[in-house]
Scaffold this active site. Structure first.
Site, short mmCIF file in Angstrom:
data_model
loop_
_atom_site.label_atom_id
_atom_site.label_comp_id
_atom_site.label_asym_id
_atom_site.label_seq_id
_atom_site.Cartn_x
_atom_site.Cartn_y
_atom_site.Cartn_z
N ASN A 1 -0.97 -20.83 17.45
CA ASN A 1 -1.31 -22.19 17.00
C ASN A 1 -1.13 -23.24 18.09
O ASN A 1 -1.88 -24.23 18.12
CB ASN A 1 -0.42 -22.55 15.81
CG ASN A 1 -0.64 -23.96 15.31
OD1 ASN A 1 -1.70 -24.27 14.79
ND2 ASN A 1 0.35 -24.83 15.48
N ASP B 1 -1.83 -28.43 20.36
CA ASP B 1 -2.44 -27.64 19.30
C ASP B 1 -3.72 -26.98 19.78
O ASP B 1 -4.71 -27.66 20.10
CB ASP B 1 -2.73 -28.53 18.09
CG ASP B 1 -2.87 -27.73 16.81
OD1 ASP B 1 -1.85 -27.17 16.36
OD2 ASP B 1 -3.99 -27.65 16.26
N ASP C 1 3.77 -16.80 13.83
CA ASP C 1 4.30 -18.13 13.56
C ASP C 1 3.19 -19.08 13.08
O ASP C 1 2.03 -18.96 13.46
CB ASP C 1 4.92 -18.68 14.85
CG ASP C 1 5.57 -20.03 14.66
OD1 ASP C 1 6.51 -20.12 13.85
OD2 ASP C 1 5.15 -20.99 15.33
N HIS D 1 -1.37 -22.98 9.71
CA HIS D 1 -1.93 -24.11 10.46
C HIS D 1 -3.10 -23.70 11.35
O HIS D 1 -3.57 -24.49 12.18
CB HIS D 1 -0.83 -24.75 11.31
CG HIS D 1 0.32 -25.28 10.50
ND1 HIS D 1 0.18 -26.31 9.60
CD2 HIS D 1 1.63 -24.88 10.42
CE1 HIS D 1 1.35 -26.55 9.02
NE2 HIS D 1 2.23 -25.69 9.51
N GLU E 1 3.70 -16.10 8.87
CA GLU E 1 4.62 -17.09 8.33
C GLU E 1 3.80 -18.17 7.64
O GLU E 1 3.07 -18.92 8.28
CB GLU E 1 5.47 -17.72 9.43
CG GLU E 1 6.45 -18.76 8.89
CD GLU E 1 6.63 -19.98 9.78
OE1 GLU E 1 7.58 -20.74 9.55
OE2 GLU E 1 5.79 -20.19 10.67
#
Length: 617
Positions: free
Chosen positions: A171, A279, A310, A314, A344
């Protein structure tokens, strides 16, 4: 009902020998050579989640990562909870006996890629000891060791029949990119509608990126038309960091969203910077291909056995729909048919519907079971009716693959973000005694180790750690700590503090996990067996019971738990062919009360784990 006296009582009852035999046979089974450990299914594992920096310091020479200067340069300050403390791969490798003795079969560690040593606004700096601020995705952070030491660690774990899971990030990277619009840490998010890719700096700006059709068209042909990255903010890379990221393509701002900080809701949840971190533009095919190359190489170079992913929620679903199969194909080619990938997807609800979305739409084979964590906390911390556990398990049908797939979901009680289970229970029950806190935490681990799922032990929980809160406050040292914020904590089941070394194999939580792990290893029903609900209190804390069944022989096992703070004398339903029970752990009767019913007397926060004997037909 503190169980310091348990082994002595078990010996009097003739059960201790059974437990020790179970443990010896389990250890023998785990000493598998020639790659036999790869044949184990994910639900067969007992996973230990560890932050290497906080576990064991095996090589003080790497404490500063080979860098000069002060703490704000190299990130090492063992007195500060937000900086490196010195734990490393050498320390982990040296402590494999400790982990194997507890029954751990898989080690999952926080990211160990090379990180930006220190970042954050002036006066609020902290270090990348946790591993989530990556600059070099191809190398081990020098604070932890070298690529060669990592290979040695993986080989040493494999030699013991233990798997190794890496914590990976797609991410974001470390915080390197700045914006010309001002020197801030937290830039307001700029949306797709107000700052389209077709204009520089807003809808009234200069036309740019002619012909680009937006990032829903995820082809090279379309993204070749995206040539300007200043549609929302104007990204600027500081001179000294222009080539800091590895592989080199990561240094190009074109491969980042560049829209400012996330608000953790709506559109910004995918496009915004997570706590200031850069990002990645995961919709871009070059980013997808680059990340596939990066992580496939960790499989082929080191032979690791799985990934925890992780911040999975997102990232856009299309990314996972390509990335996950690519990792599975790479692992399969390396002889790993049971390579585990679990995402996650942070949630604080015991409703699994949100989690299941990522198994159905995004294609994750498994996700961290936040619903399990929430249900156990509701039952043992918030004192909700025991039936909340049943309500949570009823949601297993939501996952892709249904109840069978749910058996591979990594279950857990607390972690490095939300805080330790003991800390959460203590916060839910102000004034709770140390004895009762230990009892509740023990019951949580009994549930974790026997109910459906792939149990994850958070490092330090087996030594009775009780933190002050979440995040940095939940990341104590196992080796003697110099951090005052940790050393004033009141641990459970021990007189030690975090100022001491905490690798006590006689600690009651270590012993409990060790014994339940051995039982779990020897009885396939507790790993792979179907699970059904038996009886439960849906009005108050109290009984909740389940049966699990051996996947081959069909033998029934009864799992009964008392979530109440007083002894309960209750009946539970059981299979009608049951004639008696063989106690494996806890307080269990010998016989049934009648066909289909068993009388239980469970102490406060007690349990019964038993194999059911059946009457001859």
């Amino acid at each position: 009902m503190t169980r310091f006296w348990l082994l002595g009582l078990l010996a009097l009852l003739g059960v201790a020998g059974f437990v020790m035999t179970d443990r010896a046979e389990a250890l023998s089974d785990r000493a598998e050579g020639d790659g036999a450990y790869r044949d184990r299914l994910p639900e067969d594992e007992v996973v230990y989640f560890v932050l290497p920096d906080r576990f064991a310091n095996g090589d003080p020479a790497n404490d500063r990562g080979g860098m000069e200067g002060a703490a704000l340069d190299h990130g090492y300050d063992p007195t500060h909870k937000g900086f490196y403390h010195g734990g490393d791969l050498a320390g982990l490798t040296a402590r494999l006996d400790y982990l194997e003795g507890m029954g751990v079969t898989a080690i999952w560690f926080a990211p160990i890629f090379k990180n930006k040593p220190v970042q954050g606004p002036e006066g609020q700096e902290s270090a990348g000891y946790h591993g989530y601020w990556v600059t070099d995705f191809t190398s081990i952070d020098p604070h932890f060791g070298t690529n060669e030491e990592f290979k040695a660690f993986v080989d040493a774990a494999h030699a013991r029949g233990m798997k190794v899971y890496m914590d990976i990030i797609t991410n974001h990277t470390a915080d390197v990119i700045r914006y010309a619009e001002g020197e801030h840490f937290d830039y307001a998010y700029r949306s797709l509608s107000q700052f389209p890719y077709s204009r520089r700096g807003g809808v009234d700006g200069e036309p740019i990126n002619d012909g680009f059709l937006g990032d829903s068209v995820q082809t090279h042909e379309n993204f070749d038309r995206l040539t300007a990255s200043d549609f929302a903010y104007t990204p600027v890379v500081p001179e000294g960091e222009r080539n800091v990221k590895v592989p080199a393509w990561l240094n190009d701002p074109l491969y980042y969203h560049n829209r400012g900080s996330t608000t953790f809701s709506g559109e910004s949840s995918r496009y915004g910077d997570f706590a200031g971190l850069d990002d990645l533009y995961t919709e871009h095919p070059r980013v997808l291909e680059g990340m596939i190359d990066i992580y496939a190489s960790w499989i082929t170079r080191f032979g690791i056995d799985g990934f925890r992913v992780d911040t999975a929620k997102h990232v856009n679903p299309e990314f996972w729909q390509a990335f996950v199969p690519a990792m599975q194909e790479t692992a399969e080619a390396e002889g790993m048919s049971n390579f585990l990938i679990f995402g996650e997807v942070y949630s604080d609800s015991r409703n699994s519907g949100f989690l299941a979305r990522f198994t159905r739409r995004d294609g994750f084979p498994a996700v961290l079971d936040f619903a399990f964590q929430a249900a156990v906390r509701d039952a043992l911390g918030r004192n909700l009716p025991a039936g909340v556990m049943v309500e949570m398990f009823d949601g297993d049908v939501n996952y892709e693959g249904g109840e069978e797939a749910a058996r591979a979901m990594p279950t857990f009680l607390g972690n490095h973000d939300m805080g330790r289970f003991s800390t959460l229970i203590k916060a839910d029950n102000p004034g709770i005694s140390q004895e009762e806190l230990l009892d509740r935490v023990e019951l949580g681990h009994a549930m974790l180790m026997t109910l459906r799922g792939n149990p994850v032990i958070y490092y330090g929980d087996e030594q009775g750690f009780v933190g002050d809160g979440n995040d940095q406050a939940a990341r104590e040292d196992m080796f003697p700590s110099l951090t005052e914020n940790y050393n004033d904590n009141d641990l459970i089941g021990t007189d030690a503090t975090t100022a001491d070394e905490n690798f006590d194999t006689a600690h009651p939580l270590y012993a409990l996990i060790r014994d339940l792990s051995a039982i779990r290893t020897r009885h396939a029903a507790l790993r792979r067996g179907e699970q059904i609900v038996r009886s439960y209190n849906d009005e108050a804390p109290g009984l909740v019971s389940f049966s699990r069944f051996d996947p081959e022989a069909g033998t029934e096992y009864l799992l009964a738990f008392n979530t109440a703070s007083q002894t309960v004398s209750v009946t539970s339903s059981i299979g009608y062919t049951a004639s008696g029970l063989e106690s494996l752990h806890g307080t269990c009767p010998d016989a049934v009360a009648a066909p289909g019913s068993v009388a239980l007397e469970l102490p406060a926060f007690g349990w019964c784990i038993a194999r059911v004997n059946e009457a001859a037909q």
